[in-house]
Design an enzyme around this catalytic site. Structure first.
Site, PDB file in Angstrom:
ATOM      1  N   THR A   1      24.460  48.841  76.747  1.00  0.00           N
ATOM      2  CA  THR A   1      24.029  50.172  76.301  1.00  0.00           C
ATOM      3  C   THR A   1      25.220  51.128  76.244  1.00  0.00           C
ATOM      4  O   THR A   1      25.353  51.914  75.287  1.00  0.00           O
ATOM      5  CB  THR A   1      22.942  50.737  77.247  1.00  0.00           C
ATOM      6  OG1 THR A   1      21.875  49.801  77.328  1.00  0.00           O
ATOM      7  CG2 THR A   1      22.401  52.055  76.747  1.00  0.00           C
TER       8      THR A   1
ATOM      9  N   GLY B   1      20.560  43.957  72.202  1.00  0.00           N
ATOM     10  CA  GLY B   1      19.672  42.920  72.718  1.00  0.00           C
ATOM     11  C   GLY B   1      19.194  43.259  74.123  1.00  0.00           C
ATOM     12  O   GLY B   1      19.543  44.296  74.691  1.00  0.00           O
TER      13      GLY B   1
ATOM     14  N   LYS C   1      16.593  49.074  69.764  1.00  0.00           N
ATOM     15  CA  LYS C   1      16.491  48.253  70.970  1.00  0.00           C
ATOM     16  C   LYS C   1      15.167  47.533  70.738  1.00  0.00           C
ATOM     17  O   LYS C   1      14.092  48.043  71.128  1.00  0.00           O
ATOM     18  CB  LYS C   1      16.470  49.152  72.218  1.00  0.00           C
ATOM     19  CG  LYS C   1      16.213  48.413  73.518  1.00  0.00           C
ATOM     20  CD  LYS C   1      17.471  47.821  74.127  1.00  0.00           C
ATOM     21  CE  LYS C   1      17.119  47.009  75.365  1.00  0.00           C
ATOM     22  NZ  LYS C   1      18.302  46.477  76.062  1.00  0.00           N
TER      23      LYS C   1
HETATM   24  N1  LIG Z   1      32.797  51.243  81.617  1.00  0.00           N
HETATM   25  C1  LIG Z   1      31.913  51.674  82.506  1.00  0.00           C
HETATM   26  N2  LIG Z   1      32.260  52.582  83.453  1.00  0.00           N
HETATM   27  C2  LIG Z   1      31.372  52.999  84.394  1.00  0.00           C
HETATM   28  N3  LIG Z   1      30.102  52.575  84.451  1.00  0.00           N
HETATM   29  C3  LIG Z   1      29.700  51.681  83.532  1.00  0.00           C
HETATM   30  C4  LIG Z   1      30.575  51.186  82.515  1.00  0.00           C
HETATM   31  N4  LIG Z   1      29.876  50.296  81.759  1.00  0.00           N
HETATM   32  C5  LIG Z   1      28.637  50.248  82.271  1.00  0.00           C
HETATM   33  N5  LIG Z   1      28.522  51.074  83.330  1.00  0.00           N
HETATM   34  C6  LIG Z   1      27.319  51.303  84.158  1.00  0.00           C
HETATM   35  O1  LIG Z   1      26.813  50.018  84.524  1.00  0.00           O
HETATM   36  C7  LIG Z   1      25.397  50.015  84.467  1.00  0.00           C
HETATM   37  C8  LIG Z   1      24.936  48.941  83.469  1.00  0.00           C
HETATM   38  O2  LIG Z   1      25.382  49.303  82.165  1.00  0.00           O
HETATM   39  P1  LIG Z   1      24.414  49.187  80.910  1.00  0.00           P
HETATM   40  O3  LIG Z   1      23.119  49.848  81.194  1.00  0.00           O
HETATM   41  O4  LIG Z   1      25.162  49.639  79.707  1.00  0.00           O
HETATM   42  O5  LIG Z   1      24.214  47.590  80.894  1.00  0.00           O
HETATM   43  P2  LIG Z   1      23.334  46.745  79.901  1.00  0.00           P
HETATM   44  O6  LIG Z   1      24.079  45.495  79.611  1.00  0.00           O
HETATM   45  O7  LIG Z   1      22.937  47.570  78.757  1.00  0.00           O
HETATM   46  O8  LIG Z   1      22.057  46.398  80.795  1.00  0.00           O
HETATM   47  P3  LIG Z   1      20.604  45.882  80.308  1.00  0.00           P
HETATM   48  O9  LIG Z   1      20.693  44.393  80.309  1.00  0.00           O
HETATM   49  O10 LIG Z   1      19.673  46.425  81.349  1.00  0.00           O
HETATM   50  O11 LIG Z   1      20.338  46.432  78.951  1.00  0.00           O
HETATM   51  C9  LIG Z   1      24.970  51.424  84.076  1.00  0.00           C
HETATM   52  O12 LIG Z   1      24.716  52.164  85.241  1.00  0.00           O
HETATM   53  C10 LIG Z   1      26.206  51.980  83.371  1.00  0.00           C
HETATM   54  O13 LIG Z   1      26.295  53.374  83.429  1.00  0.00           O
HETATM   55  C1  LIG Z   2      15.311  44.278  82.826  1.00  0.00           C
HETATM   56  C2  LIG Z   2      16.713  44.091  82.311  1.00  0.00           C
HETATM   57  N1  LIG Z   2      17.407  45.348  82.374  1.00  0.00           N
HETATM   58  C3  LIG Z   2      16.748  43.552  80.884  1.00  0.00           C
HETATM   59  N2  LIG Z   2      16.044  44.489  80.023  1.00  0.00           N
HETATM   60  C4  LIG Z   2      16.119  42.165  80.768  1.00  0.00           C
HETATM   61  C5  LIG Z   2      17.029  41.105  81.277  1.00  0.00           C
HETATM   62  C6  LIG Z   2      16.440  39.725  81.177  1.00  0.00           C
HETATM   63  C7  LIG Z   2      17.348  38.670  81.762  1.00  0.00           C
HETATM   64  C8  LIG Z   2      16.712  37.339  81.864  1.00  0.00           C
HETATM   65  C9  LIG Z   2      17.638  36.282  82.393  1.00  0.00           C
HETATM   66  O1  LIG Z   2      18.674  36.011  81.778  1.00  0.00           O
HETATM   67  O2  LIG Z   2      17.356  35.725  83.456  1.00  0.00           O
HETATM   68 MG   LIG Z   3      21.058  48.102  78.112  1.00  0.00          MG
END
Ligand SMILES: Nc1ncnc2c1ncn2[C@@H]1O[C@H](COP(=O)(O)OP(=O)(O)OP(=O)(O)O)[C@@H](O)[C@H]1O
Ligand SMILES: C[C@H](N)[C@H](N)CCCCCC(=O)O
Ligand SMILES: [Mg+2]
Length: 241
Positions: free
Chosen positions: A18, A117, A39
Protein backbone atom coordinates in the site's frame (compact mmCIF):
# COMPACT_ATOMS: atom_id res chain seq x y z
CA UNK A 1 -0.67 3.33 -23.36
CA UNK A 2 1.39 0.21 -23.98
CA UNK A 3 0.54 -1.34 -20.62
CA UNK A 4 -2.83 -0.94 -18.90
CA UNK A 5 -1.28 -0.31 -15.49
CA UNK A 6 0.62 -2.11 -12.77
CA UNK A 7 -0.30 -4.83 -10.32
CA UNK A 8 1.51 -4.20 -7.04
CA UNK A 9 2.27 -7.46 -5.30
CA UNK A 10 4.65 -8.38 -2.51
CA UNK A 11 6.74 -11.21 -1.18
CA UNK A 12 4.33 -11.36 1.77
CA UNK A 13 1.54 -9.51 3.48
CA UNK A 14 2.64 -6.37 5.33
CA UNK A 15 5.75 -5.70 3.20
CA UNK A 16 4.67 -2.26 1.98
CA UNK A 17 2.40 -2.77 -1.04
CA UNK A 18 0.00 0.00 0.00
CA UNK A 19 2.85 2.37 0.83
CA UNK A 20 4.42 1.76 -2.60
CA UNK A 21 1.09 1.96 -4.48
CA UNK A 22 0.35 5.28 -2.75
CA UNK A 23 3.85 6.47 -3.71
CA UNK A 24 3.11 5.56 -7.34
CA UNK A 25 -0.14 7.57 -7.08
CA UNK A 26 1.88 10.56 -5.91
CA UNK A 27 4.20 10.24 -8.91
CA UNK A 28 1.28 9.96 -11.35
CA UNK A 29 -0.38 12.96 -9.67
CA UNK A 30 2.78 14.94 -10.26
CA UNK A 31 2.81 13.86 -13.91
CA UNK A 32 -0.80 15.01 -14.21
CA UNK A 33 -2.05 11.62 -15.37
CA UNK A 34 -5.64 10.46 -15.12
CA UNK A 35 -5.36 7.01 -13.61
CA UNK A 36 -7.50 4.54 -11.71
CA UNK A 37 -6.84 2.73 -8.45
CA UNK A 38 -8.14 -0.64 -7.30
CA UNK A 39 -7.86 -2.91 -4.32
CA UNK A 40 -9.98 -5.66 -5.86
CA UNK A 41 -10.32 -7.64 -2.62
CA UNK A 42 -9.57 -6.35 0.87
CA UNK A 43 -9.82 -8.72 3.82
CA UNK A 44 -9.94 -7.76 7.48
CA UNK A 45 -12.74 -5.15 7.16
CA UNK A 46 -16.36 -5.67 8.08
CA UNK A 47 -17.74 -2.64 6.27
CA UNK A 48 -19.01 -0.90 9.41
CA UNK A 49 -16.04 1.30 10.38
CA UNK A 50 -15.65 4.37 8.20
CA UNK A 51 -16.34 4.73 4.50
CA UNK A 52 -13.34 2.74 3.35
CA UNK A 53 -11.03 0.04 4.70
CA UNK A 54 -7.39 1.07 5.20
CA UNK A 55 -5.81 0.06 1.87
CA UNK A 56 -8.55 1.11 -0.55
CA UNK A 57 -9.05 4.25 1.57
CA UNK A 58 -5.41 5.21 1.27
CA UNK A 59 -5.41 4.81 -2.51
CA UNK A 60 -8.68 6.73 -2.85
CA UNK A 61 -7.30 9.55 -0.70
CA UNK A 62 -4.06 9.96 -2.67
CA UNK A 63 -5.63 9.53 -6.10
CA UNK A 64 -8.55 11.81 -5.30
CA UNK A 65 -11.13 9.24 -6.44
CA UNK A 66 -14.70 10.27 -5.72
CA UNK A 67 -16.73 7.74 -7.71
CA UNK A 68 -18.52 4.51 -6.87
CA UNK A 69 -16.69 2.47 -4.17
CA UNK A 70 -17.63 -0.69 -6.08
CA UNK A 71 -15.16 0.21 -8.86
CA UNK A 72 -12.21 0.50 -6.46
CA UNK A 73 -13.13 -2.19 -3.92
CA UNK A 74 -15.61 -4.61 -5.44
CA UNK A 75 -15.18 -7.28 -2.74
CA UNK A 76 -14.21 -7.32 0.94
CA UNK A 77 -14.33 -9.80 3.80
CA UNK A 78 -14.33 -9.38 7.54
CA UNK A 79 -11.71 -12.00 8.31
CA UNK A 80 -8.06 -10.97 7.81
CA UNK A 81 -7.17 -13.93 5.62
CA UNK A 82 -6.64 -15.06 2.04
CA UNK A 83 -9.85 -14.31 0.11
CA UNK A 84 -10.62 -17.99 -0.55
CA UNK A 85 -10.37 -18.78 3.18
CA UNK A 86 -12.32 -15.71 4.25
CA UNK A 87 -15.02 -16.56 1.70
CA UNK A 88 -15.25 -20.21 2.75
CA UNK A 89 -15.56 -19.30 6.41
CA UNK A 90 -18.69 -17.33 5.61
CA UNK A 91 -20.12 -19.83 3.13
CA UNK A 92 -19.40 -17.60 0.14
CA UNK A 93 -17.36 -17.69 -3.06
CA UNK A 94 -15.57 -14.75 -4.62
CA UNK A 95 -17.56 -13.46 -7.59
CA UNK A 96 -14.85 -13.14 -10.25
CA UNK A 97 -17.29 -11.59 -12.74
CA UNK A 98 -17.84 -8.79 -10.23
CA UNK A 99 -14.06 -8.19 -10.10
CA UNK A 100 -13.90 -8.19 -13.90
CA UNK A 101 -16.77 -5.74 -14.23
CA UNK A 102 -15.07 -3.27 -11.88
CA UNK A 103 -11.83 -3.68 -13.82
CA UNK A 104 -13.60 -3.07 -17.16
CA UNK A 105 -15.18 0.13 -15.84
CA UNK A 106 -11.77 1.35 -14.64
CA UNK A 107 -10.22 0.52 -18.01
CA UNK A 108 -12.91 2.38 -19.91
CA UNK A 109 -12.23 5.49 -17.84
CA UNK A 110 -8.45 5.41 -17.58
CA UNK A 111 -5.43 4.52 -19.72
CA UNK A 112 -3.59 3.38 -16.62
CA UNK A 113 -4.79 1.60 -13.48
CA UNK A 114 -2.82 0.84 -10.30
CA UNK A 115 -4.01 -2.38 -8.66
CA UNK A 116 -2.91 -3.57 -5.22
CA UNK A 117 -3.15 -7.31 -4.60
CA UNK A 118 -3.87 -8.91 -1.21
CA UNK A 119 -0.89 -10.67 0.36
CA UNK A 120 1.54 -12.27 -2.11
CA UNK A 121 1.16 -13.76 -5.60
CA UNK A 122 0.04 -17.27 -4.65
CA UNK A 123 -2.75 -16.08 -2.34
CA UNK A 124 -5.92 -17.89 -3.46
CA UNK A 125 -9.05 -16.02 -4.53
CA UNK A 126 -11.07 -19.02 -5.70
CA UNK A 127 -10.15 -22.69 -6.23
CA UNK A 128 -9.03 -21.74 -9.77
CA UNK A 129 -7.68 -18.21 -9.41
CA UNK A 130 -4.93 -16.64 -7.32
CA UNK A 131 -3.39 -13.15 -7.26
CA UNK A 132 -1.02 -14.09 -10.09
CA UNK A 133 -3.98 -15.30 -12.13
CA UNK A 134 -5.79 -12.01 -11.54
CA UNK A 135 -2.80 -9.96 -12.75
CA UNK A 136 -2.54 -12.19 -15.81
CA UNK A 137 -6.28 -12.05 -16.48
CA UNK A 138 -6.12 -8.24 -16.55
CA UNK A 139 -2.86 -8.10 -18.55
CA UNK A 140 -0.97 -6.26 -15.82
CA UNK A 141 2.79 -6.43 -15.28
CA UNK A 142 3.91 -6.75 -11.68
CA UNK A 143 5.78 -4.62 -9.23
CA UNK A 144 7.13 -6.82 -6.44
CA UNK A 145 7.60 -5.18 -3.04
CA UNK A 146 10.19 -7.03 -0.97
CA UNK A 147 11.68 -6.69 2.48
CA UNK A 148 15.23 -5.37 2.81
CA UNK A 149 16.32 -7.81 5.52
CA UNK A 150 17.69 -11.34 5.78
CA UNK A 151 15.38 -13.87 4.10
CA UNK A 152 14.34 -11.57 1.28
CA UNK A 153 16.46 -13.22 -1.43
CA UNK A 154 14.55 -16.48 -1.17
CA UNK A 155 11.12 -14.80 -0.97
CA UNK A 156 11.82 -12.50 -3.91
CA UNK A 157 13.40 -15.09 -6.21
CA UNK A 158 10.48 -17.45 -5.56
CA UNK A 159 7.94 -14.70 -6.25
CA UNK A 160 9.59 -13.80 -9.57
CA UNK A 161 9.88 -17.50 -10.53
CA UNK A 162 6.17 -17.98 -9.78
CA UNK A 163 5.28 -14.93 -11.89
CA UNK A 164 7.37 -16.25 -14.79
CA UNK A 165 5.86 -19.73 -14.50
CA UNK A 166 2.45 -18.07 -14.89
CA UNK A 167 3.63 -15.96 -17.83
CA UNK A 168 3.40 -12.58 -16.08
CA UNK A 169 6.09 -9.96 -16.73
CA UNK A 170 7.72 -8.36 -13.70
CA UNK A 171 8.42 -4.67 -14.38
CA UNK A 172 10.44 -4.02 -11.25
CA UNK A 173 11.19 -4.81 -7.64
CA UNK A 174 11.05 -2.34 -4.75
CA UNK A 175 13.18 -3.28 -1.76
CA UNK A 176 11.41 -1.64 1.15
CA UNK A 177 12.23 -0.41 4.65
CA UNK A 178 15.99 -0.54 4.48
CA UNK A 179 17.45 0.08 7.94
CA UNK A 180 21.17 -0.54 8.45
CA UNK A 181 21.74 -3.22 11.06
CA UNK A 182 25.26 -4.35 12.03
CA UNK A 183 23.78 -7.69 13.06
CA UNK A 184 22.50 -8.23 9.48
CA UNK A 185 25.42 -7.79 7.06
CA UNK A 186 23.27 -8.84 4.07
CA UNK A 187 21.17 -5.70 3.86
CA UNK A 188 23.43 -3.49 1.73
CA UNK A 189 23.94 -6.29 -0.81
CA UNK A 190 20.49 -7.90 -0.98
CA UNK A 191 19.16 -5.68 -3.78
CA UNK A 192 22.17 -6.43 -6.01
CA UNK A 193 21.90 -10.16 -5.37
CA UNK A 194 18.16 -10.09 -6.12
CA UNK A 195 18.81 -8.25 -9.40
CA UNK A 196 21.55 -10.70 -10.37
CA UNK A 197 19.43 -13.77 -9.66
CA UNK A 198 16.14 -12.54 -11.12
CA UNK A 199 17.39 -10.28 -13.93
CA UNK A 200 14.57 -7.92 -12.94
CA UNK A 201 15.53 -4.29 -12.28
CA UNK A 202 15.38 -3.18 -8.67
CA UNK A 203 13.53 0.12 -9.02
CA UNK A 204 14.54 1.40 -5.61
CA UNK A 205 15.76 0.56 -2.14
CA UNK A 206 13.45 2.64 0.05
CA UNK A 207 14.42 3.55 3.60
CA UNK A 208 12.25 3.17 6.66
CA UNK A 209 10.39 6.50 6.98
CA UNK A 210 9.22 7.86 10.30
CA UNK A 211 6.05 8.83 8.43
CA UNK A 212 5.76 6.86 5.18
CA UNK A 213 3.34 9.31 3.56
CA UNK A 214 2.86 9.23 -0.20
CA UNK A 215 4.80 12.43 -1.03
CA UNK A 216 7.88 11.38 0.98
CA UNK A 217 7.96 7.82 -0.33
CA UNK A 218 6.92 8.95 -3.82
CA UNK A 219 9.76 11.47 -4.07
CA UNK A 220 12.26 8.82 -2.91
CA UNK A 221 10.93 6.37 -5.51
CA UNK A 222 10.90 9.03 -8.24
CA UNK A 223 14.55 9.89 -7.49
CA UNK A 224 15.74 6.27 -7.74
CA UNK A 225 17.66 5.49 -10.95
CA UNK A 226 16.00 2.09 -11.55
CA UNK A 227 12.51 3.56 -11.34
CA UNK A 228 13.47 6.56 -13.48
CA UNK A 229 14.74 4.27 -16.23
CA UNK A 230 11.45 2.36 -16.25
CA UNK A 231 9.36 5.54 -16.20
CA UNK A 232 11.39 7.10 -19.02
CA UNK A 233 10.74 3.98 -21.12
CA UNK A 234 7.03 4.07 -20.33
CA UNK A 235 6.75 7.77 -21.20
CA UNK A 236 8.57 7.21 -24.51
CA UNK A 237 6.25 4.33 -25.38
CA UNK A 238 3.15 6.33 -24.45
CA UNK A 239 4.25 9.21 -26.74
CA UNK A 240 4.61 6.79 -29.65
CA UNK A 241 0.95 5.98 -29.05
N1 LIG B 1 9.23 2.49 3.87
C1 LIG B 1 8.49 2.44 4.98
N2 LIG B 1 8.82 3.20 6.06
C2 LIG B 1 8.10 3.13 7.21
N3 LIG B 1 7.02 2.34 7.37
C3 LIG B 1 6.65 1.58 6.32
C4 LIG B 1 7.36 1.59 5.08
N4 LIG B 1 6.74 0.71 4.25
C5 LIG B 1 5.71 0.19 4.92
N5 LIG B 1 5.64 0.71 6.17
C6 LIG B 1 4.65 0.40 7.22
O1 LIG B 1 4.57 -1.03 7.31
C7 LIG B 1 3.23 -1.44 7.49
C8 LIG B 1 2.83 -2.37 6.33
O2 LIG B 1 2.85 -1.63 5.12
P1 LIG B 1 1.68 -1.76 4.05
O3 LIG B 1 0.37 -1.59 4.71
O4 LIG B 1 1.99 -0.87 2.91
O5 LIG B 1 1.88 -3.31 3.65
P2 LIG B 1 1.03 -4.15 2.63
O6 LIG B 1 1.97 -5.03 1.90
O7 LIG B 1 0.19 -3.26 1.83
O8 LIG B 1 0.12 -5.03 3.60
P3 LIG B 1 -1.23 -5.84 3.24
O9 LIG B 1 -0.78 -7.21 2.84
O10 LIG B 1 -2.00 -5.83 4.53
O11 LIG B 1 -1.93 -5.13 2.14
C9 LIG B 1 2.39 -0.17 7.56
O12 LIG B 1 2.24 0.20 8.90
C10 LIG B 1 3.25 0.86 6.83
O13 LIG B 1 3.01 2.18 7.24
C1 LIG C 1 -5.23 -9.43 6.09
C2 LIG C 1 -3.98 -9.08 5.32
N1 LIG C 1 -3.62 -7.72 5.60
C3 LIG C 1 -4.15 -9.28 3.81
N2 LIG C 1 -5.24 -8.43 3.36
C4 LIG C 1 -4.43 -10.73 3.44
C5 LIG C 1 -3.19 -11.56 3.50
C6 LIG C 1 -3.43 -13.00 3.13
C7 LIG C 1 -2.18 -13.83 3.26
C8 LIG C 1 -2.43 -15.28 3.11
C9 LIG C 1 -1.17 -16.11 3.18
O1 LIG C 1 -0.27 -15.92 2.35
O2 LIG C 1 -1.05 -16.93 4.09
MG1 LIG D 1 -1.86 -3.18 1.67
Amino acid sequence: MTIPGLFVTGTDTGVGKTVVTAALCHILNRLGWSYGVMKPIETGWDGTTGDWPPDAGRLVEISGYTGDPEDVLPIFFEQPAAPLMAARWTGQTVDVDRLDRAWERQRRRHDFVLVEGAGGLAVPITEDLDMAGLARRWGLPLVVVARAALGTINHTVLTVAYARAKGIPVAGIVVNQFVPDPADPTRPDNAGMIEELTQVPVWAVLPHFRDPDAPAVGEALAASPGFRRWLTGLLQESRKG
